[in-house]
Design an enzyme around this catalytic site. Structure first.
Site, PDB file in Angstrom:
ATOM      1  CD  GLN A  78      12.160  -0.404   0.634  1.00  0.00           C
ATOM      2  OE1 GLN A  78      13.316  -0.664   0.904  1.00  0.00           O
ATOM      3  NE2 GLN A  78      11.282  -0.077   1.558  1.00  0.00           N
ATOM      4  CG  PHE A  79       7.200  -0.024  -5.229  1.00  0.00           C
ATOM      5  CD1 PHE A  79       6.099   0.805  -5.082  1.00  0.00           C
ATOM      6  CD2 PHE A  79       7.138  -1.309  -4.710  1.00  0.00           C
ATOM      7  CE1 PHE A  79       4.959   0.364  -4.418  1.00  0.00           C
ATOM      8  CE2 PHE A  79       6.021  -1.761  -4.056  1.00  0.00           C
ATOM      9  CZ  PHE A  79       4.919  -0.926  -3.909  1.00  0.00           C
ATOM     10  CB  THR A  80       7.824   1.678  -0.480  1.00  0.00           C
ATOM     11  OG1 THR A  80       9.013   1.129   0.076  1.00  0.00           O
ATOM     12  CG2 THR A  80       6.809   0.571  -0.759  1.00  0.00           C
TER      13      THR A  80
END
Length: 148
Positions: A78-80
């Site tokens: 999850q890059f966010t």
């Protein structure tokens, strides 16, 4: 590396409406990678997660680890987690690692968990995923390797 760890009774991840990963008792781990991360950060995070004593023992105290209960992990990239919302209304993702580097560390992270005897199910890196879980407690922790 940054991880959001949620204790789950059950969880699954779907891509295009099909379940591609599913666990019963264990953790859902949302994993973010930044460009400064390395294998030392990954090793630290793996050890911290598998030994975190947040499952109830026979007396109802959070005293058991994932290893103690024989739990599994649903691991989701999850890059966010590295989204910066301080300015404006649209997050900046400049702190998130480039996809090739992030995927490499994500895959190694999952391999290391497996080497420790943990059953690991995963999402699909870079895909639009639907993640469902029953968070028990609720129990949720955030671990950032820059804070070690």
């Amino acid at each position: 590396m940054k991880a959001v760890i949620q204790r789950a009774r059950n969880a699954n991840v779907k891509v295009d409406g099909k379940i591609i990963g599913e666990i019963d008792n264990g953790f859902v781990v949302l994993l973010g990678v930044t460009h400064e991360d390395n294998e030392e950060d990954m090793d630290y995070l793996v050890k911290k997660i598998i030994h975190l004593r947040v499952f109830e023992d026979e007396n109802g105290k959070m005293n058991d680890s994932l290893l103690d209960i024989g739990g599994s992990i649903l691991s989701i990239s999850q890059f966010t987690l590295y989204g910066d919302t301080r300015k404006g209304r649209r997050p900046s993702f400049t702190k998130a690692a480039q996809p090739d580097f992030a995927n490499e560390l994500y895959e190694k992270f999952n391999e290391k968990l497996g080497e420790q005897g943990i059953s690991v199910q995963t999402g699909k890196f870079g895909a639009m995923m639907d993640v469902a879980l029953t968070n028990v407690g609720p129990v949720t922790f955030i671990i950032d390797t820059k804070d070690k």
